[in-house]
Design an enzyme around this catalytic site. Structure first.
Site, mmCIF file in Angstrom:
data_model
loop_
_atom_site.group_PDB
_atom_site.id
_atom_site.type_symbol
_atom_site.label_atom_id
_atom_site.label_comp_id
_atom_site.label_asym_id
_atom_site.label_seq_id
_atom_site.Cartn_x
_atom_site.Cartn_y
_atom_site.Cartn_z
ATOM 1 N N GLY A 199 61.321 47.859 -70.018
ATOM 2 C CA GLY A 199 61.465 46.406 -69.955
ATOM 3 C C GLY A 199 60.142 45.659 -69.903
ATOM 4 O O GLY A 199 60.107 44.472 -69.594
ATOM 5 N N GLU B 204 65.890 52.435 -62.396
ATOM 6 C CA GLU B 204 66.353 51.328 -61.530
ATOM 7 C C GLU B 204 67.236 51.850 -60.396
ATOM 8 O O GLU B 204 67.252 51.289 -59.306
ATOM 9 C CB GLU B 204 67.072 50.275 -62.393
ATOM 10 C CG GLU B 204 66.075 49.479 -63.226
ATOM 11 C CD GLU B 204 66.576 49.032 -64.589
ATOM 12 O OE1 GLU B 204 67.801 48.954 -64.786
ATOM 13 O OE2 GLU B 204 65.730 48.768 -65.467
ATOM 14 N N HIS C 6 68.636 56.785 -63.602
ATOM 15 C CA HIS C 6 67.828 55.748 -64.256
ATOM 16 C C HIS C 6 66.813 55.225 -63.241
ATOM 17 O O HIS C 6 67.102 55.150 -62.046
ATOM 18 C CB HIS C 6 68.727 54.612 -64.752
ATOM 19 C CG HIS C 6 67.980 53.625 -65.596
ATOM 20 N ND1 HIS C 6 67.216 52.628 -65.052
ATOM 21 C CD2 HIS C 6 67.863 53.519 -66.943
ATOM 22 C CE1 HIS C 6 66.657 51.936 -66.040
ATOM 23 N NE2 HIS C 6 67.039 52.449 -67.192
ATOM 24 N N ASN D 35 71.677 51.028 -73.195
ATOM 25 C CA ASN D 35 71.950 50.806 -71.768
ATOM 26 C C ASN D 35 71.991 49.296 -71.565
ATOM 27 O O ASN D 35 70.958 48.644 -71.560
ATOM 28 C CB ASN D 35 70.828 51.443 -70.924
ATOM 29 C CG ASN D 35 70.962 51.082 -69.443
ATOM 30 O OD1 ASN D 35 72.014 50.619 -68.987
ATOM 31 N ND2 ASN D 35 69.890 51.292 -68.686
ATOM 32 N N LYS E 157 72.775 47.667 -68.978
ATOM 33 C CA LYS E 157 72.469 47.266 -67.590
ATOM 34 C C LYS E 157 73.509 46.245 -67.114
ATOM 35 O O LYS E 157 74.665 46.356 -67.465
ATOM 36 C CB LYS E 157 71.046 46.726 -67.504
ATOM 37 C CG LYS E 157 70.024 47.654 -68.152
ATOM 38 C CD LYS E 157 68.615 47.319 -67.782
ATOM 39 C CE LYS E 157 67.665 48.162 -68.608
ATOM 40 N NZ LYS E 157 66.332 48.220 -68.104
ATOM 41 N N SER F 207 61.029 50.271 -73.813
ATOM 42 C CA SER F 207 60.636 49.249 -74.802
ATOM 43 C C SER F 207 60.757 49.728 -76.250
ATOM 44 O O SER F 207 59.948 49.349 -77.105
ATOM 45 C CB SER F 207 59.215 48.739 -74.507
ATOM 46 O OG SER F 207 59.188 48.109 -73.241
ATOM 47 N N GLU G 50 61.775 58.470 -69.509
ATOM 48 C CA GLU G 50 61.517 57.039 -69.478
ATOM 49 C C GLU G 50 60.354 56.745 -68.543
ATOM 50 O O GLU G 50 60.536 56.632 -67.323
ATOM 51 C CB GLU G 50 62.750 56.296 -68.975
ATOM 52 C CG GLU G 50 63.975 56.482 -69.839
ATOM 53 C CD GLU G 50 64.929 55.307 -69.700
ATOM 54 O OE1 GLU G 50 65.099 54.581 -70.669
ATOM 55 O OE2 GLU G 50 65.467 55.111 -68.597
HETATM 56 C C1 PEP Z 1 66.276 51.306 -70.132
HETATM 57 O O1 PEP Z 1 66.912 50.473 -69.518
HETATM 58 O O2 PEP Z 1 66.570 52.495 -69.997
HETATM 59 C C2 PEP Z 1 65.202 50.867 -71.028
HETATM 60 C C3 PEP Z 1 64.498 51.774 -71.636
HETATM 61 O O3 PEP Z 1 65.017 49.511 -71.164
HETATM 62 P P1 PEP Z 1 64.092 48.780 -72.282
HETATM 63 O O4 PEP Z 1 64.452 49.381 -73.614
HETATM 64 O O5 PEP Z 1 64.455 47.336 -72.206
HETATM 65 O O6 PEP Z 1 62.670 49.050 -71.922
#
Ligand code: PEP
Length: 250
Positions: free
Chosen positions: A175, A99, A97, A11, A13, A210, A169
């Site tokens: 992040g 966000e 997601h 992803n 972003k 992460s 998630e």
């Molecule tokens: C994500 O954006 O779905 C995500 C898991 O980000 P990160 O791997 O940076 O934590």
């Protein structure tokens, strides 16, 4: 040997310039890897067409979208039509997601409409669920996720259920560098699989939060973790390749 095919989904972003994308694919091509997993990337909508072209030349990577509208067309300035995504040959779309849920206030009902609109266009859907830190600390992780699944996936037609994938998630891990332990993730993945009312045995359930080349291995060894949704570590070709390499030898 895993029961289901491993998927590594990047992803991106709101990141990457054309120059960076081009370097990413030059690096990927040089690595000439033999992928034994599915490798997917969701760039920002503006870059989908160019990414499809570059991904086509490298062969192995499929391209998706990070979001889509709840409807195919009309007066929705700034939105991305799921029908247009399908028309472009886009493979999949992320829906819900964290966000989108937190920054853009998308709740389970509108996300359900997006899921159904994407499925109507035969797009694969990666429906994202997960608890916040305060929800985990107040022991409501499972009820929050149950509600996200129940409402977000209601009325999915039986003949489209095979197109639905889930990404677990935990919001506190996205992040932040704080990855859930493989045991914490597996516990929730098994719970999610148990709650799926259609296609549960075959459904792909990704972990996101992460994930890095040095922690993916232990996650993928868990029975119900079928791959990863990866933000930061999907931006660099060397990291993305390392993730796919780990997935290829599990
Ligand atoms: C994500 O954006 O779905 C995500 C898991 O980000 P990160 O791997 O940076 O934590």
């Amino acid at each position: 040997m895993k029961a289901r095919e491993i998927h590594i989904v990047g992803n991106w972003k709101m990141n990457q310039t054309l120059h960076e994308i081009s370097n990413f694919f030059i690096e990927m091509t040089k690595m000439k890897m033999e992928l034994k997993c599915k490798a997917w990337i969701a760039p920002q909508a503006l870059h989908i067409a160019i990414l499809k072209e570059m991904a086509f030349t490298t062969g192995a990577i499929q391209v998706g979208a990070q979001n889509c509208s709840h409807t195919d067309s009309g007066a929705f300035t700034g939105e991305t039509s799921p029908a247009a995504l399908a028309d472009m040959g886009v493979e999949f779309v992320l829906v819900g997601h964290s966000e989108r849920r937190t920054i853009f206030n998308e709740g389970n009902e509108i996300l359900n409409q997006k899921v159904l609109a994407a499925l109507k266009n035969n797009l694969k859907v990666i429906y994202c669920v997960g608890e916040t830190l305060s929800e985990r600390e107040s022991n409501t992780t499972f009820s929050v996720i149950e509600e996200q699944l129940k409402v977000g996936l209601q009325n999915v037609p039986a003949d489209k259920a095979h197109l639905v994938m889930i990404a677990y998630e935990p919001v506190w891990a996205i992040g932040t560098g704080k990855v859930a332990t493989a045991e914490q993730a597996e516990e929730v993945h098994a719970f999610i699989r148990g709650k799926l009312t259609q296609n549960s045995e075959h459904a792909i359930i990704l972990y996101g939060g992460s994930v890095k080349p040095d922690n993916i291995d232990t996650l993928l060894r868990k029975e119900n973790i079928d791959g990863a949704l990866v933000g930061g570590a999907s931006l660099k070709a060397s990291d993305f390749r390392a993730l796919c390499s780990s997935a290829s030898v599990i």
